[in-house]
Design an enzyme around this catalytic site. Structure first.
Site, PDB file in Angstrom:
ATOM      1  N   GLU A  30      -9.092  -0.919   5.050  1.00  0.00           N
ATOM      2  CA  GLU A  30     -10.014  -0.149   4.209  1.00  0.00           C
ATOM      3  C   GLU A  30     -10.051  -0.723   2.800  1.00  0.00           C
ATOM      4  OE1 GLU A  30     -10.283   4.476   2.724  1.00  0.00           O
ATOM      5  OE2 GLU A  30      -9.703   4.093   4.816  1.00  0.00           O
TER       6      GLU A  30
ATOM      7  N   GLU B 256     -13.791   5.084  -4.934  1.00  0.00           N
ATOM      8  CA  GLU B 256     -13.855   6.541  -4.832  1.00  0.00           C
ATOM      9  C   GLU B 256     -14.073   7.120  -6.222  1.00  0.00           C
ATOM     10  OE1 GLU B 256     -11.386   8.207  -1.090  1.00  0.00           O
ATOM     11  OE2 GLU B 256     -10.142   7.464  -2.732  1.00  0.00           O
TER      12      GLU B 256
ATOM     13  N   THR C  53      -9.969   2.492  -7.114  1.00  0.00           N
ATOM     14  CA  THR C  53     -10.123   1.492  -6.065  1.00  0.00           C
ATOM     15  C   THR C  53      -8.817   1.446  -5.286  1.00  0.00           C
ATOM     16  OG1 THR C  53      -9.371  -0.340  -7.490  1.00  0.00           O
ATOM     17  CG2 THR C  53     -11.738   0.118  -7.418  1.00  0.00           C
ATOM     18  N   ASN C  54      -8.938   1.072  -4.018  1.00  0.00           N
ATOM     19  CA  ASN C  54      -7.740   1.034  -3.173  1.00  0.00           C
ATOM     20  C   ASN C  54      -7.978   0.074  -2.018  1.00  0.00           C
ATOM     21  OD1 ASN C  54      -5.186   1.662  -2.250  1.00  0.00           O
ATOM     22  ND2 ASN C  54      -5.546   3.873  -2.151  1.00  0.00           N
TER      23      ASN C  54
ATOM     24  N   ARG D 100       1.789   2.456   1.886  1.00  0.00           N
ATOM     25  CA  ARG D 100       1.932   1.531   0.759  1.00  0.00           C
ATOM     26  C   ARG D 100       0.599   1.452   0.006  1.00  0.00           C
ATOM     27  NH1 ARG D 100       4.385  -0.662   5.026  1.00  0.00           N
ATOM     28  NH2 ARG D 100       2.690  -2.090   5.541  1.00  0.00           N
ATOM     29  N   GLY D 101       0.198   2.594  -0.550  1.00  0.00           N
ATOM     30  CA  GLY D 101      -1.072   2.650  -1.259  1.00  0.00           C
ATOM     31  C   GLY D 101      -1.103   1.675  -2.423  1.00  0.00           C
TER      32      GLY D 101
ATOM     33  N   GLU E 249      -3.546   1.872  -5.036  1.00  0.00           N
ATOM     34  CA  GLU E 249      -4.642   2.419  -5.820  1.00  0.00           C
ATOM     35  C   GLU E 249      -4.483   2.114  -7.305  1.00  0.00           C
ATOM     36  OE1 GLU E 249      -1.747   5.925  -5.303  1.00  0.00           O
ATOM     37  OE2 GLU E 249      -2.410   4.157  -4.177  1.00  0.00           O
TER      38      GLU E 249
ATOM     39  N   GLY F 288      -5.373  17.093  -9.655  1.00  0.00           N
ATOM     40  CA  GLY F 288      -4.495  17.453  -8.547  1.00  0.00           C
ATOM     41  C   GLY F 288      -4.884  18.717  -7.822  1.00  0.00           C
TER      42      GLY F 288
ATOM     43  N   ARG G 158       7.683   4.296  -8.077  1.00  0.00           N
ATOM     44  CA  ARG G 158       7.187   4.182  -6.707  1.00  0.00           C
ATOM     45  C   ARG G 158       7.555   2.841  -6.089  1.00  0.00           C
ATOM     46  NH1 ARG G 158       0.709   4.733  -5.496  1.00  0.00           N
ATOM     47  NH2 ARG G 158       0.765   4.745  -3.217  1.00  0.00           N
TER      48      ARG G 158
END
Length: 352
Positions: A119, A123, A137-138, A147-148, A150, A218, A300
């Protein structure tokens, strides 16, 4: 009028014209190469959801209006899947109160590879009235959703006032996200990324939907349907790549050979070759408008993922959470700097 929007309005017509011409520039090394071209909805796309009321097409079939109301959103996808390609559209987002809304322009193969999907995302995240749209963006490869990768940004213009062109270029060696011919993010493929780099054929998707549970602060601010319908407009869509059936691709070499030729074209397309001025504009954009990056989120990722290129200037600006650490002096001069940066970014629009 906010300083960060001033230059966007004054040059919007120039940007549209120049960006479109740049997209149509020939590929290096061959007049016979197929050029990216605007494709009508009927020829290139099919509706996903929204019925007859929430997805409306223009008379010339080159513009689509996607509506969100209390009953449903809307979306469409390309008829074909592409093994690499250039995907682009001019988009205008809803205005006023847009909290809880997500408008997505992305490529995916999740319908075919549910557990190992690839993908690439734009967004756009709505906001309360008076606050600007934000976007992220991602990318995911081979189902690497844990393992995002973004990044989040604001814009130097109001995306609800005029159309702006958003482009994803995906080749075998890199991914570039661009806005109005300004590259804002580049991911170079590395051996260490392995299957995390998207590699399977994908379709192009566009949707508007209710993401009240996370999109704005959020989930603090929800979609308020007294402002409905929320309408996003997409026009002059471009699809350029090697159409591919992922099932047949596994069993035949002919399609792979065709895609090798298209890959060579994509590697030489204008959008794949960032000029020095464009690279400088990308650096300025990221320094000013990027407010989160996974590459600088040491909580992270104590060790940055292999594709991350750490900019020492950005490293100093970001906290360990990947968000900028603004001091009082920066805030005091932010308006002046926004005005200067907007001017510098738009200087590249007049290049041939």
């Amino acid at each position: 009028m906010n300083n960060q929007y001033r230059f966007g309005f004054s040059l919007s017509k120039t940007i549209v014209c120049v960006t479109f011409l740049l997209l149509l520039q020939p590929f290096a090394g061959g007049a016979t190469a197929t050029l990216p071209r605007v494709i009508s909805f009927q020829k290139g796309f099919t509706q996903l959801f929204g019925g007859d009321t929430n997805l409306l097409r223009s008379g010339d079939d080159n513009t689509v209006h996607l509506h969100l109301n209390q009953y449903t959103g809307a979306g469409f996808r390309s008829l074909d899947m592409y093994n690499h390609g250039l995907f682009s559209a001019r988009i205008k987002l809803p205005s006023e109160y847009t909290a809880g809304i997500v408008v997505a322009f992305y490529t995916s193969n999740g319908d075919v590879f549910e557990k190992t999907h690839d993908e690439l995302d734009f967004e756009f995240l709505g906001n309360i009235k008076g606050k600007p749209w934000r976007f992220q963006t991602n990318l995911y490869g081979n189902g690497s959703t844990s393992r995002g990768r973004e990044e989040r940004y604001t814009l130097w213009f109001d995306p609800s006032k005029a159309y702006h062109r958003y482009t994803i270029l995906w080749t075998s060696s890199k991914i570039i996200f661009s806005i109005d011919n300004i590259p804002i993010r580049e991911i170079q493929r590395t051996d260490e990324m392995g299957a995390d780099f998207p590699s399977k054929p994908m379709s192009l998707y566009a949707t508007i939907w209710d993401a009240s549970n996370w999109a704005t602060n959020g989930g603090k601010y929800k979609v308020n349907y007294k402002y409905a319908p929320f309408v996003t407009e997409m026009t002059d869509l471009l699809l350029h790549g090697c159409t591919s059936n992922p099932i047949q691709q596994l069993s035949t070499d002919n399609n792979n050979n065709n895609c090798v030729e298209m890959d060579k074209q994509l590697e030489t397309i204008h959008y794949n070759n960032i000029t020095p001025k464009q690279r400088a504009a990308m650096k300025r954009f990221r320094e000013k408008y990027m407010y989160y990056s996974y590459c600088y989120d040491t909580l992270r990722y104590p060790v940055p993922p292999p594709e991350c290129v750490i900019d020492p200037v950005l490293r100093q600006r970001f906290k360990e959470t990947g968000r900028p650490n603004f001091d009082r002096r920066h805030r005091r001069h932010s308006r002046k700097r926004s005005h200067v940066l907007s001017s510098q970014i738009y200087e590249i629009q007049d290049e041939d």
